[in-house]
Design a protein around this motif. Structure first.
Motif, short mmCIF file in Angstrom:
data_model
loop_
_atom_site.label_atom_id
_atom_site.label_comp_id
_atom_site.label_asym_id
_atom_site.label_seq_id
_atom_site.Cartn_x
_atom_site.Cartn_y
_atom_site.Cartn_z
N THR A 47 16.08 1.98 1.32
CA THR A 47 15.45 1.65 3.37
C THR A 47 14.09 1.70 3.03
OG1 THR A 47 16.96 3.60 3.15
CG2 THR A 47 15.91 3.00 5.28
N GLU A 75 1.11 3.75 1.12
CA GLU A 75 0.66 4.83 2.94
C GLU A 75 2.04 4.37 3.47
OE1 GLU A 75 -1.98 3.22 1.88
OE2 GLU A 75 -3.89 4.48 3.03
N TYR A 76 2.70 2.57 2.91
CA TYR A 76 3.92 2.49 3.65
C TYR A 76 4.87 2.93 3.54
CZ TYR A 76 1.06 -1.68 6.24
OH TYR A 76 0.49 -2.25 6.91
N ARG A 77 4.92 3.50 1.69
CA ARG A 77 5.94 4.04 1.83
C ARG A 77 6.40 5.29 1.89
NH1 ARG A 77 4.68 2.76 -3.39
NH2 ARG A 77 3.85 5.17 -4.13
N PHE A 130 -2.60 8.16 8.51
CA PHE A 130 -3.73 7.93 7.77
C PHE A 130 -4.80 7.41 7.99
CE2 PHE A 130 0.93 7.56 5.27
CZ PHE A 130 0.82 8.34 4.19
N GLU A 149 0.54 -1.16 -0.35
CA GLU A 149 -0.38 0.01 0.24
C GLU A 149 0.92 1.30 0.08
OE1 GLU A 149 -0.74 -2.65 1.75
OE2 GLU A 149 -2.50 -3.36 2.70
N LYS A 193 13.13 -1.93 5.57
CA LYS A 193 12.35 -1.72 6.35
C LYS A 193 10.87 -2.07 6.53
CE LYS A 193 15.47 1.68 9.44
NZ LYS A 193 15.49 0.71 10.43
N ILE A 194 10.42 -2.08 5.33
CA ILE A 194 9.47 -2.41 4.99
C ILE A 194 8.84 -3.12 4.02
CG2 ILE A 194 6.52 -1.17 4.50
CD1 ILE A 194 7.66 0.95 6.26
N TRP A 197 5.46 -13.32 13.19
CA TRP A 197 4.41 -12.72 13.58
C TRP A 197 2.75 -12.08 12.57
CZ3 TRP A 197 3.88 -9.60 9.10
CH2 TRP A 197 4.89 -9.81 8.06
N ARG A 253 -1.25 -15.87 13.24
CA ARG A 253 -2.30 -15.05 14.06
C ARG A 253 -2.56 -15.80 15.39
NH1 ARG A 253 -4.02 -9.61 12.68
NH2 ARG A 253 -3.81 -9.25 10.81
N ARG A 254 -2.35 -15.22 17.16
CA ARG A 254 -2.32 -15.81 17.49
C ARG A 254 -3.82 -16.28 18.23
NH1 ARG A 254 1.52 -12.07 21.42
NH2 ARG A 254 3.28 -12.02 19.56
N ARG A 273 2.19 -6.53 19.49
CA ARG A 273 1.24 -6.24 18.21
C ARG A 273 0.07 -5.52 18.03
NH1 ARG A 273 6.40 -8.66 15.68
NH2 ARG A 273 7.41 -9.99 17.44
N VAL A 303 -1.57 1.99 9.42
CA VAL A 303 -0.35 1.62 8.59
C VAL A 303 1.34 1.03 9.69
CG1 VAL A 303 -0.62 2.30 6.31
CG2 VAL A 303 0.79 3.40 7.77
N PRO A 340 10.34 -7.22 4.78
CA PRO A 340 9.81 -8.51 5.80
C PRO A 340 7.87 -8.11 5.19
CG PRO A 340 10.07 -5.93 7.03
CD PRO A 340 10.86 -5.58 5.17
N LYS A 341 7.89 -7.26 5.06
CA LYS A 341 6.35 -6.88 4.74
C LYS A 341 6.13 -8.46 3.84
CE LYS A 341 2.14 -4.25 4.20
NZ LYS A 341 1.87 -5.22 4.46
N TRP A 345 5.11 -6.70 12.41
CA TRP A 345 6.69 -7.51 12.42
C TRP A 345 7.26 -6.80 13.46
CZ3 TRP A 345 5.97 -5.19 8.14
CH2 TRP A 345 6.56 -4.59 7.72
#
Lengths: 256, 274
Positions: A164, A150-152, B92, A148, A168-169, A250, A253-254, B143, B96, A172-173, B100
């Protein structure tokens, strides 16, 4: 050990026993001789008789598969990154990759065996790699291209470099998708290794043991090889599952 | 001390002068902003409202330096925005948060970019202080998926403030919350303006939200968006929530509602028949 753990271990074991029992019963009921269809009870003697060959050949198959898979992870990830980060290269490479993936690898084996004649290790690893990198590239490419915006933006608006943001995003995603693909790739890599061992036999690996069983009309041996392959496949699969727990745990889901 | 005092300063933190921008599409250029102007003084809270798809998010990306206008100027501290800068915080509608990372590590994220050499303890201390401010103490190690929607949005606000940005860009951060949680967060924003003063640009579809939170509400016209109407909400903060039920607020809301109808291209006709 809790009830839940016990159930987790016992239920697959019981399922395996039921399948073996049905198989045994079926062969007995049809009255098939071993040269038509071997029963589970025929497999153990075959395995025990050739146990040393099994150990040697299983190792041969295993290490080539793992190296091929490792190569698929590296190349698949790089290709996936290229396609996921560049729209143009994505459009350019996709048809090529799909086409390449659609070619039955059994037809590629003789070609590879001719080009790199005598390079058995290399050939086997190459085919294992060729058959298994595709799902990895696709999963990484999709993971990156569906990030998405927004993450960027949270990091880009702070002046972070593309690298970076990736580190960082995006990376891992994408890990959960990557491990999903790796589970598929593991079994595919096994198929690749065995294709070479059976279609262009070089006298090494479980595939060649299968082939010698075929030549000697030793059906219990052939079936025992198939079971050994299945066991190796399960082993590698669960190694991937363990790695997934460590690096992408991660995402699970627990239970609440 | 009421934070309204800050308004005495006339420094314009953000100035947008005659900005026009269009997107390239297959069918030719699609203009989204046209000769748009607005300015926000330091410490002010500016809300931007307008019909859907009128280019409000484009505006945020221009201020953040993630995009550059075809013409016109975007000035921050009187300087033209030529690249992303470290002094922007964004939140937003979708919080977001990174699944992790723990909540604490999520809040720290901007500091890792902006102040990579800051000692880890100092980063954590800053993040903890902010989390406590928004009522999330005790949740630092959780989390994101273990938190409710409102709590995630609180954490997201902390992340946007952790590096003390010059400008906080809020792109409908309360849009997806239920009505009561939303009002809680509105009140939290007023509290945060005292504890952690900031300058904010809020994009919203909720007129009540804009009146309750902002010092200045800017109504944009339909696409291509231009500044259609500016309303000053001259009520010192922190404002009680029942401020929204005052006669004055109702009047403002009616005024804004009317402006939105004009922006949607409906109000104009009604005016003529009136």
């Amino acid at each position: 050990m809790t009830r839940h753990d016990l159930q987790k271990i016992l239920s697959p074991i019981i399922a395996i026993i039921i399948v073996l029992a049905l198989w045994e019963f079926w062969v007995w009921y049809m009255g098939w001789p071993t040269y038509k269809m071997a029963a589970p009870s025929d497999l153990w003697p075959a395995f025990w008789q050739y146990r040393e060959l099994f150990a040697i050949n299983a190792w041969q198959t295993l290490w080539r598969t793992v190296v091929g898979l490792g190569l698929a992870v590296v190349v698949g990830t790089i290709l996936g990154m290229i396609m996921g980060l560049s729209r143009v290269l994505n459009d350019a490479l996709y048809p090529l990759l799909v086409g390449f993936n659609a070619i039955p690898k059994a037809t590629v084996v003789p070609v590879v065996a001719l080009i790199f004649i005598g390079q058995h290790d290399f050939n086997t690893i190459l085919v294992a790699f060729m058959i298994s990198f595709f799902p990895i590239s696709v999963s990484i490419a999709i993971g990156l291209s569906t990030l998405e915006p927004e993450y960027r933006d949270i990091l880009r608006s702070l002046g972070a470099s593309r690298l970076t943001v990736f580190w960082k995003i995006a990376l891992p995603k994408t890990l959960p998708e990557f491990f999903g693909a790796l589970k598929v790739a593991v079994t595919l890599a096994f198929i690749g290794t065995n294709l070479v061992e059976i279609v262009a036999p070089h006298g090494r690996g479980l595939g060649s043991l299968f082939d010698s069983g075929r030549i000697a009309s030793n059906y219990p041996l052939m079936f025992a090889v198939l079971i050994a392959l299945a066991v190796l496949g399960i082993l590698l699969y669960y190694i991937v599952v363990a790695l997934e727990r460590i690096f992408a745990g991660w995402a699970e889901r627990r239970p609440t | 001390m009421p934070y309204k005092v800050l308004k005495v300063r006339v420094t314009k933190l953000i100035e947008i002068k005659g900005v026009s921008h269009s997107y390239k599409t297959a069918a030719g250029p699609l203009p989204v902003l046209k000769d748009l102007s607005l300015s926000i003084a330091e410490g002010d809270f500016c809300a931007v409202v307008g019909p859907s798809g009128c280019g409000k998010s484009t505006l945020t990306r221009l201020i953040a330096g993630l995009m550059f206008p075809d013409s016109g100027e975007v000035l921050l501290h009187g300087e033209q925005v030529k690249s992303p800068r470290k002094s922007v915080g964004m939140a937003f509608q979708n919080p977001v948060l990174l699944e992790w990372r723990t909540i604490l590590q999520n809040v720290i994220l901007p500091l890792e970019i902006v102040a990579p050499r800051m000692p880890k303890e100092q980063k954590e201390e800053r993040a903890r202080a902010l989390l406590a401010m928004v009522g999330l103490q005790g949740f630092e190690g959780k989390r994101p998926s273990e938190l409710s929607g409102g709590m995630r949005q609180r954490a997201s606000l902390c992340r946007s403030l952790v590096h003390k940005p010059d400008i906080l860009i809020l792109d409908e951060p309360f849009g997806a919350l239920d009505a009561f949680t939303r009002e809680d967060l509105w009140q939290l924003m007023h509290q945060l303006r005292i504890d952690e003063p900031f300058t904010a640009l809020l994009i919203t579809h909720d007129l009540r939200e804009s009146v309750y939170l902002a010092d200045q509400v800017v109504v944009l016209s339909g696409r291509p968006a231009t500044t259609q109407f500016v309303l000053d909400i001259d009520v010192p903060g922190p404002r009680p929530i029942d401020m929204l039920y005052s006669m004055q607020a109702v009047e403002w809301l009616a005024q804004l509602r009317n402006q939105i109808e004009i922006a949607q291209g409906r109000g104009g006709e009604k005016d003529m028949t009136a």
